[in-house]
Design an enzyme around this catalytic site. Structure first.
Site, short mmCIF file in Angstrom:
data_model
loop_
_atom_site.label_atom_id
_atom_site.label_comp_id
_atom_site.label_asym_id
_atom_site.label_seq_id
_atom_site.Cartn_x
_atom_site.Cartn_y
_atom_site.Cartn_z
N SER A 129 0.88 -1.18 0.00
CA SER A 129 0.00 0.00 0.00
C SER A 129 0.92 1.22 0.00
CB SER A 129 -0.83 -0.02 1.28
OG SER A 129 -1.36 1.25 1.55
N TYR A 162 -2.09 -1.09 10.66
CA TYR A 162 -2.10 -1.38 9.21
C TYR A 162 -0.82 -0.85 8.56
CZ TYR A 162 -4.07 -1.35 4.42
OH TYR A 162 -4.31 -1.54 3.07
N1 LIG Z 1 -8.66 -0.86 -1.13
C1 LIG Z 1 -7.67 -0.02 -0.87
O1 LIG Z 1 -7.87 1.22 -0.77
C2 LIG Z 1 -6.26 -0.53 -0.76
C3 LIG Z 1 -5.23 0.41 -0.86
C4 LIG Z 1 -3.92 -0.03 -0.76
C5 LIG Z 1 -3.65 -1.36 -0.54
N2 LIG Z 1 -4.65 -2.26 -0.45
C6 LIG Z 1 -4.30 -3.66 -0.20
O2 LIG Z 1 -4.76 -4.46 -1.28
C7 LIG Z 1 -5.04 -5.79 -0.80
C8 LIG Z 1 -6.44 -6.18 -1.23
O3 LIG Z 1 -7.35 -5.29 -0.59
P1 LIG Z 1 -8.83 -5.03 -1.09
O4 LIG Z 1 -9.04 -3.58 -1.04
O5 LIG Z 1 -9.10 -5.78 -2.33
O6 LIG Z 1 -9.60 -5.65 0.17
P2 LIG Z 1 -10.88 -6.60 0.26
O7 LIG Z 1 -11.86 -6.24 -0.79
O8 LIG Z 1 -11.29 -6.59 1.69
O9 LIG Z 1 -10.26 -8.04 -0.12
C9 LIG Z 1 -9.44 -8.72 0.78
C10 LIG Z 1 -9.28 -10.16 0.30
O10 LIG Z 1 -8.54 -10.88 1.29
C11 LIG Z 1 -9.26 -12.07 1.62
N3 LIG Z 1 -9.02 -12.45 3.01
C12 LIG Z 1 -9.36 -11.77 4.12
N4 LIG Z 1 -8.98 -12.46 5.22
C13 LIG Z 1 -8.40 -13.61 4.78
C14 LIG Z 1 -7.82 -14.72 5.43
N5 LIG Z 1 -7.74 -14.81 6.75
N6 LIG Z 1 -7.32 -15.72 4.67
C15 LIG Z 1 -7.41 -15.64 3.31
N7 LIG Z 1 -7.92 -14.62 2.64
C16 LIG Z 1 -8.42 -13.59 3.37
C17 LIG Z 1 -10.72 -11.71 1.40
O11 LIG Z 1 -11.53 -12.83 1.15
P3 LIG Z 1 -12.33 -13.65 2.31
O12 LIG Z 1 -13.02 -12.64 3.17
O13 LIG Z 1 -13.24 -14.52 1.49
O14 LIG Z 1 -11.32 -14.45 3.03
C18 LIG Z 1 -10.61 -10.88 0.13
O15 LIG Z 1 -10.55 -11.72 -0.99
C19 LIG Z 1 -4.86 -5.74 0.71
O16 LIG Z 1 -3.59 -6.23 1.05
C20 LIG Z 1 -4.95 -4.26 1.04
O17 LIG Z 1 -4.26 -3.92 2.21
C21 LIG Z 1 -5.96 -1.87 -0.58
#
Ligand SMILES: NC(=O)c1ccc[n+]([C@@H]2O[C@H](COP(=O)([O-])OP(=O)(O)OC[C@H]3O[C@@H](n4cnc5c(N)ncnc54)[C@H](OP(=O)(O)O)[C@@H]3O)[C@@H](O)[C@H]2O)c1
Length: 304
Positions: free
Chosen positions: A171, A184
């Site tokens: 991130s 985080y």
């Molecule tokens: N959205 C943003 O603004 C943003 C910005 C910068 C970086 N990021 C990073 O990008 C990545 C993806 O984020 P996102 O925004 O797509 O979030 P998201 O929509 O909440 O997706 C998170 C994913 O992780 C899975 N997950 C959660 N807990 C888990 C566990 N214990 N074991 C296995 N899988 C698990 C979830 O599926 P299940 O719930 O089915 O397990 C889901 O597929 C993360 O690392 C986040 O920190 C996001």
């Protein structure tokens, strides 16, 4: 005579610097994704789901891992028209045994792993004194520990293949210490440091590490209440597809690191690194009550 010697020294220095820069510059990779085996964590929603689509469209064989079997099956149905080979592995990646079984089942089915995408992550925001310590431990375990452990489990295969790609989705918070998200931020700085150290450790092995630093992205991590405040602060919110496309472009180009989010994000990383007092000043002014409330809104799986 003295002028000639001076010119020769300047010329030699310039030439030396040029060759040093060429030697140290990231190498363009020869990665072609068709038929490659790509293991993506957190592939059931958000950025992970978009990455699954983007890799599938390039003809890769994809392995989808996350906890929700139903959501993973839905992604499988959506991407099957693009790629014949999709393996769904429901698993909680904070659990050592389940992590091991993800790697074992992938190898059992495909016999190799070409790309590992460490994407699964939890959000946690709010003042440190108010954070739930159990969730805090889970955040460290999923965002940082699972990334390191899964990489460790996959590496022997990649080293034996003399080729492999690790893509770590951290991130912008992995390079900029934003207040009200300390746990985080800690995990994302951890992933950035881990990626940098591992890349150096693996130099010349054929295994490459690409660090992706997404900015705010339109997923469950950014529910409407948070999005509204972010927009008032002037932050752009990317789509998961934009993030996936740029991440894959960086991977294929052999880039070490890609900072998403446009000029504001680039400026933030630059100021944090080279003029940190300006960043301190910024947060003195802008860590308003509105910002604190916006960061405290539950996000990601807490919001589903
Ligand atoms: N959205 C943003 O603004 C943003 C910005 C910068 C970086 N990021 C990073 O990008 C990545 C993806 O984020 P996102 O925004 O797509 O979030 P998201 O929509 O909440 O997706 C998170 C994913 O992780 C899975 N997950 C959660 N807990 C888990 C566990 N214990 N074991 C296995 N899988 C698990 C979830 O599926 P299940 O719930 O089915 O397990 C889901 O597929 C993360 O690392 C986040 O920190 C996001």
């Amino acid at each position: 005579m003295r002028l000639g010697r001076g010119l020769a020294v300047v010329g030699a220095l310039a030439g030396g610097l040029y060759w040093l820069a060429r030697y140290l510059r990231p190498q363009h990779s020869t990665l072609i994704l068709q038929d490659k085996v790509v293991l993506i964590t957190g592939a059931s929603t958000g950025i992970g789901r978009a990455l699954a689509f983007a890799f599938a469209r390039r003809g890769a064989r994809v392995v989808l891992a996350a906890r929700s079997a139903a959501r993973l099956e839905a992604v499988r149905r959506e991407i099957e028209p693009y790629t014949g080979d999709v393996l769904v592995i429901p698993a909680d990646l904070t659990d050592e045994e389940q992590l091991q079984s993800v790697v074992a089942r992938t190898l059992e089915r495909f016999g190799r792993i070409d790309v590992l995408v460490n994407n699964a992550g939890y959000w946690q925001g709010g003042r440190l004194v108010d954070l739930d310590p159990v969730r805090m431990e889970q955040v460290v375990r999923l965002n940082l520990w699972a990334t390191m452990r899964l990489t460790q489990l996959v590496l022997p295969t990649m080293l034996a293949q003399h080729s492999g790609y690790i893509m770590n989705i951290a991130s912008g918070f992995g390079r900029v210490a934003v207040p009200m998200v300390s746990s985080y931020v800690a995990t994302k700085f951890g992933v950035a440091g881990f990626s940098d150290a591992l890349r150096r450790e693996l130099g010349g092995s054929g295994v490459r590490v690409t660090l992706v630093l997404p900015a705010w992205t339109n997923t469950d991590i950014v529910p409407p209440e948070r999005a509204e405040v972010l927009q008032r602060y002037g932050f752009h919110i990317d789509s998961p597809d934009e993030v996936a496309e740029r991440a894959i472009a960086a991977l294929v180009a052999g880039r070490h690191e890609v900072i998403l989010g446009g000029p504001i994000a680039l400026l933030g990383v630059f100021v944090e690194r080279y003029v940190p007092f300006l960043m301190r000043l910024y947060w003195r002014i802008f860590m308003t009550q509105e910002w604190q409330d916006a960061m405290s809104v539950p996000g990601g799986d807490e919001a589903r």
